[in-house]
Enzyme design. Structure first.
Site, mmCIF file in Angstrom:
data_model
loop_
_atom_site.group_PDB
_atom_site.id
_atom_site.type_symbol
_atom_site.label_atom_id
_atom_site.label_comp_id
_atom_site.label_asym_id
_atom_site.label_seq_id
_atom_site.Cartn_x
_atom_site.Cartn_y
_atom_site.Cartn_z
ATOM 1 N N LYS A 120 8.203 0.684 5.434
ATOM 2 C CA LYS A 120 7.035 1.602 4.827
ATOM 3 C C LYS A 120 5.842 0.873 5.357
ATOM 4 O O LYS A 120 5.523 -0.545 5.657
ATOM 5 C CB LYS A 120 7.187 1.592 3.543
ATOM 6 C CG LYS A 120 5.959 1.933 2.771
ATOM 7 C CD LYS A 120 5.203 1.176 1.859
ATOM 8 C CE LYS A 120 4.379 -0.129 2.418
ATOM 9 N NZ LYS A 120 3.507 -0.902 1.610
ATOM 10 N N THR A 121 4.771 1.680 5.882
ATOM 11 C CA THR A 121 3.494 1.421 5.970
ATOM 12 C C THR A 121 2.882 2.374 6.991
ATOM 13 O O THR A 121 3.345 2.607 8.143
ATOM 14 C CB THR A 121 3.121 -0.134 6.641
ATOM 15 O OG1 THR A 121 1.668 -0.133 6.735
ATOM 16 C CG2 THR A 121 3.739 -0.299 8.108
ATOM 17 N N TYR A 158 -25.478 15.049 15.105
ATOM 18 C CA TYR A 158 -25.146 13.820 14.642
ATOM 19 C C TYR A 158 -24.103 13.046 15.651
ATOM 20 O O TYR A 158 -23.280 13.860 16.084
ATOM 21 C CB TYR A 158 -24.471 13.884 13.235
ATOM 22 C CG TYR A 158 -25.361 14.558 12.137
ATOM 23 C CD1 TYR A 158 -26.588 13.921 11.903
ATOM 24 C CD2 TYR A 158 -25.229 15.653 11.444
ATOM 25 C CE1 TYR A 158 -27.381 14.245 10.860
ATOM 26 C CE2 TYR A 158 -25.963 15.952 10.442
ATOM 27 C CZ TYR A 158 -27.149 15.426 10.198
ATOM 28 O OH TYR A 158 -27.839 15.807 8.948
ATOM 29 N N ASP A 192 0.124 1.997 8.314
ATOM 30 C CA ASP A 192 -0.449 1.141 9.711
ATOM 31 C C ASP A 192 0.417 1.411 10.786
ATOM 32 O O ASP A 192 -0.041 1.029 11.871
ATOM 33 C CB ASP A 192 -0.413 -0.480 9.104
ATOM 34 C CG ASP A 192 -1.401 -0.753 8.096
ATOM 35 O OD1 ASP A 192 -1.958 0.467 7.506
ATOM 36 O OD2 ASP A 192 -1.520 -1.762 7.579
ATOM 37 N N ARG A 198 -3.176 8.327 2.390
ATOM 38 C CA ARG A 198 -2.034 7.294 2.052
ATOM 39 C C ARG A 198 -1.084 7.822 0.972
ATOM 40 O O ARG A 198 0.248 7.771 0.955
ATOM 41 C CB ARG A 198 -2.493 5.940 1.419
ATOM 42 C CG ARG A 198 -3.035 5.198 2.258
ATOM 43 C CD ARG A 198 -3.124 3.552 2.092
ATOM 44 N NE ARG A 198 -3.341 3.587 0.570
ATOM 45 C CZ ARG A 198 -3.707 2.238 0.177
ATOM 46 N NH1 ARG A 198 -3.358 1.180 0.931
ATOM 47 N NH2 ARG A 198 -3.885 2.096 -1.012
ATOM 48 N N GLY A 225 0.733 -1.340 -0.088
ATOM 49 C CA GLY A 225 -0.090 -0.085 -0.045
ATOM 50 C C GLY A 225 0.937 1.290 0.049
ATOM 51 O O GLY A 225 1.854 1.232 0.471
ATOM 52 N N ARG A 264 1.075 -5.635 -5.239
ATOM 53 C CA ARG A 264 1.089 -6.602 -3.963
ATOM 54 C C ARG A 264 1.565 -8.042 -4.526
ATOM 55 O O ARG A 264 1.168 -8.922 -3.647
ATOM 56 C CB ARG A 264 -0.300 -6.733 -3.387
ATOM 57 C CG ARG A 264 -0.634 -5.491 -2.482
ATOM 58 C CD ARG A 264 -1.792 -5.461 -1.356
ATOM 59 N NE ARG A 264 -2.065 -4.373 -1.025
ATOM 60 C CZ ARG A 264 -1.732 -3.811 0.167
ATOM 61 N NH1 ARG A 264 -0.469 -4.437 0.672
ATOM 62 N NH2 ARG A 264 -2.247 -2.764 0.677
ATOM 63 N N TYR A 313 -7.742 5.649 2.241
ATOM 64 C CA TYR A 313 -7.041 6.175 1.196
ATOM 65 C C TYR A 313 -6.629 7.753 1.129
ATOM 66 O O TYR A 313 -5.734 8.368 0.396
ATOM 67 C CB TYR A 313 -7.850 5.762 0.003
ATOM 68 C CG TYR A 313 -7.961 4.228 -0.207
ATOM 69 C CD1 TYR A 313 -7.013 3.337 -0.606
ATOM 70 C CD2 TYR A 313 -9.397 3.857 0.327
ATOM 71 C CE1 TYR A 313 -7.241 2.004 -0.501
ATOM 72 C CE2 TYR A 313 -9.328 2.291 0.415
ATOM 73 C CZ TYR A 313 -8.411 1.468 -0.218
ATOM 74 O OH TYR A 313 -8.611 0.098 0.161
HETATM 75 P P1 FBP Z 1 0.624 -2.097 3.519
HETATM 76 O O1 FBP Z 1 0.519 -3.024 4.753
HETATM 77 O O2 FBP Z 1 1.065 -2.669 2.438
HETATM 78 O O3 FBP Z 1 1.539 -0.709 3.885
HETATM 79 O O4 FBP Z 1 -1.056 -1.340 3.115
HETATM 80 C C1 FBP Z 1 -1.635 -0.809 4.164
HETATM 81 C C2 FBP Z 1 -2.981 -0.411 3.989
HETATM 82 O O5 FBP Z 1 -3.193 0.794 3.674
HETATM 83 C C3 FBP Z 1 -4.071 -1.017 5.255
HETATM 84 O O6 FBP Z 1 -4.282 -0.097 6.057
HETATM 85 C C4 FBP Z 1 -5.201 -1.277 4.326
HETATM 86 O O7 FBP Z 1 -5.983 -2.506 4.824
HETATM 87 C C5 FBP Z 1 -4.668 -1.989 2.853
HETATM 88 O O8 FBP Z 1 -3.596 -1.177 2.661
HETATM 89 C C6 FBP Z 1 -5.673 -1.502 1.730
HETATM 90 O O9 FBP Z 1 -5.138 -2.173 0.506
HETATM 91 P P2 FBP Z 1 -5.445 -2.016 -0.626
HETATM 92 O O10 FBP Z 1 -4.557 -0.703 -1.188
HETATM 93 O O11 FBP Z 1 -5.029 -3.007 -1.607
HETATM 94 O O12 FBP Z 1 -6.903 -1.557 -0.971
#
Ligand code: FBP
Length: 551
Positions: free
Chosen positions: A203-204, A244, A206, A428, A82, A146, A425
């Protein structure tokens, strides 16, 4: 006609990322100081046997200059998995570092992630190419993918492709799985005496690739700042309109680091941390009850509004759902080709028939939309794609039902109007914060220094991150050091251990101490947007998570 760029992009293009002291002074022409031999975090005997060439390597730090002349290096790089803010700066740092080692060095980028490396699809970088991407978000410079790079026939193709281009060093920019695969590739390249070095890079968004030596994965800082800004904006809207309840799901796959960091940054009325749910074996019913209780309490204070944060991976941590997902994963893997031929209704019927009695009950209790999301396509690792499961909508449904039940019994008299959001998204590919711009550039630059020092099987490491960049320490950590054995698809496999939220860690403890106050009081924090220019206490601020963990 030249491509139009925004005024901010133009100003950011001129930003000079900061480097750790040794690299700022000597570039990549630095001396590698070697520590003592290392051990893997667990299963030392097995990991040592599996990685005879890369096990036990010393930790490396770059301190002073080297007097050696470095020959030119032809290197390749891939982005894996990701997107995460700062990837372009890793490549820029790597490029600049390689040129500093020797101006005749060259850098190739393989297109679309590991797949491009296997299929030999690449571009060659030059100054103009790199300059267009400095300090920008996204992975569009070469794309990502991926594809799992883990089989020997794939490794043979990688070696053949590198040899055909004269490439002797590769950088894999990825998360825990990609760096695990980088380690296996490094070992294989050494075993085959291919002369190809392999270096990883953490990288991530997460935030789950971290440990005693890797303080943070890149992208977490920027992504959580983007989400926290948006949460802050929504809180302010909620607190203005006062009508809300906002249920906000946050990306992060299994780990709840993102949800926890955003909670610390914004003080929501309720935040769920999946790791706590797993530890306490909290059921879905109890989760719903806890949320409804906060709503009821606030309603009694005439506050019919609030914010709930939900981590993306929650569903997999709820005991009855965990069991259900695991059965579904096995079932879908075993019956994939037949399953794909079925229509939606037949799919549901088929699954219902095959599940065990207990899980079948859990499955049937879910709304149809969630059932369909649970049986949708798996990711390349065979896992359910949690980002596609609308847990936030499920919780709104179930909380609404419970509140209606309470109302009928005269236990609640409020007005529940809820809205759902999913932030993932959006964060990211944001333009990297100063922290990520500096950190990523330093990681890439450090990777070039590791190449210059002829090292393989290392992950680029930049430490001491809560201090100003001139106090950062650049070096390399042996990938085998972060490994242990885990069960994957019924087999024991060497993998880098994923870092989940630690319930005895300072970030969670602070959250746990404050959450009851945040539930009823309007103690909201509004972090505002990432600042790229201005006072350092605003622009260079790190995450609360790393501050609490390291200071
Ligand atoms: P990575 O672990 O490859 O860094 O990706 C993280 C992530 O953004 C997660 O938070 C999310 O669940 C996933 O990718 C979403 O995957 P995709 O980009 O394939 O929709």
């Amino acid at each position: 006609m030249s491509k139009q760029i925004s005024p901010l992009q133009k100003a950011r293009a001129a930003y000079k990322p900061k480097l750790p002291k040794a690299l700022a002074a000597h570039g990549s022409l630095v001396n590698a100081t070697l520590g003592s031999p290392t051990e893997s975090i667990a299963d030392t005997k097995e990991i040592k046997e599996l990685f005879p060439n890369t096990y036990g390597l010393p930790v490396i730090t770059f301190e002073g200059p080297t007097s050696e002349n470095k020959p030119p290096i032809k290197a390749g790089v891939i982005l894996s998995g990701g997107q995460a803010p700062g990837g372009h700066n890793v490549i820029a740092g790597l490029y600049d570092g390689l040129k500093k080692l020797n101006p005749a060095s060259e850098l190739y980028g393989f297109l679309g992630g590991p797949g491009g490396l296997i299929d030999n699809k690449y571009v060659k970088f030059d100054d103009a190419f790199i300059n267009d991407y400095r300090n920008t978000g996204g992975f569009d410079i070469i794309g990502s993918g991926r594809t799992k790079l883990e089989k020997e026939d794939q490794f043979d193709k990688v070696i053949a492709n590198c040899k055909s281009l004269g490439i002797t060093a590769l950088v894999v920019i990825g998360g825990d799985d990609s760096n695990t695969n980088a380690c296996v590739l490094a070992e294989y390249c050494l075993k085959q005496k291919s002369g190809i070095q392999v270096i990883g890079c953490p990288k991530t968004i997460d935030g789950d690739l971290k440990n005693d030596w890797i303080e943070a994965s890149f992208g977490f800082d920027t992504a959580t700042k983007v989400y926290s800004e948006m949460i802050g904006n929504i809180i302010r809207d909620a607190n203005s309109a006062k009508k809300y309840w906002h249920f906000i799901k946050l990306m992060g796959r299994s780990a709840s680091h993102i949800a926890l960091e955003c909670a610390l940054k914004t003080h929501p009325n309720h935040a769920i941390i999946s790791e706590e749910i797993a530890e306490n074996k909290t059921t879905l019913k109890q989760i719903v009850n806890a949320i409804a209780t906060v709503i009821k309490k606030r309603s009694e204070q005439k506050k019919e509004f609030g914010i709930i944060l939900i981590p993306e991976g929650l569903i997999e941590f709820v005991p009855e759902m965990k069991q259900l997902i695991s059965e579904l994963n096995d079932l879908l893997a075993a019956e994939a080709s037949y399953f794909d031929t079925l229509g939606d209704d037949d799919k549901l019927q088929f699954v219902n028939k095959k599940l065990s009695m207990e899980t079948s009950q859990a499955f049937s209790s879910l709304p149809g939309t969630i059932q369909m999301q649970l049986i949708a396509d798996r990711d390349p690792h065979g896992n359910v794609q949690v980002s596609k499961i609308e847990t936030e909508k499920l919780l709104i449904d179930l909380v609404g039902d419970l509140l209606r039940e309470w109302k009928a019994k005269g236990q609640y008299n409020g007005k529940f109007s809820a809205l759902n959001h999913f932030f993932g998204y959006e964060g990211r590919c944001a333009a990297p914060s100063n922290f990520d711009a500096d950190y990523c550039y330093s990681l890439g630059y450090t990777a070039s220094a590791l190449m210059g020092a002829a090292k393989s099987g290392y992950i680029s490491s930049v430490r001491n991150l809560t201090k100003p960049a001139d106090k950062w320490i650049a070096g390399g950590i042996p990938l085998t050091m972060m490994m242990n054995l885990e069960r994957r698809h019924g087999k024991s496999k060497p993998v880098i251990r994923k870092a989940l939220v630690e319930l005895d860690g300072k970030p969670f403890k602070l959250f746990a101490q404050m959450r009851d106050t945040w539930a009823v009081n309007d103690d909201y924090l509004y972090p505002g947007p990432i600042q790229y220019f201005g006072p350092t206490e605003v622009c260079d601020i790190t995450t609360d998570t790393i501050q609490l963990e390291k200071n």
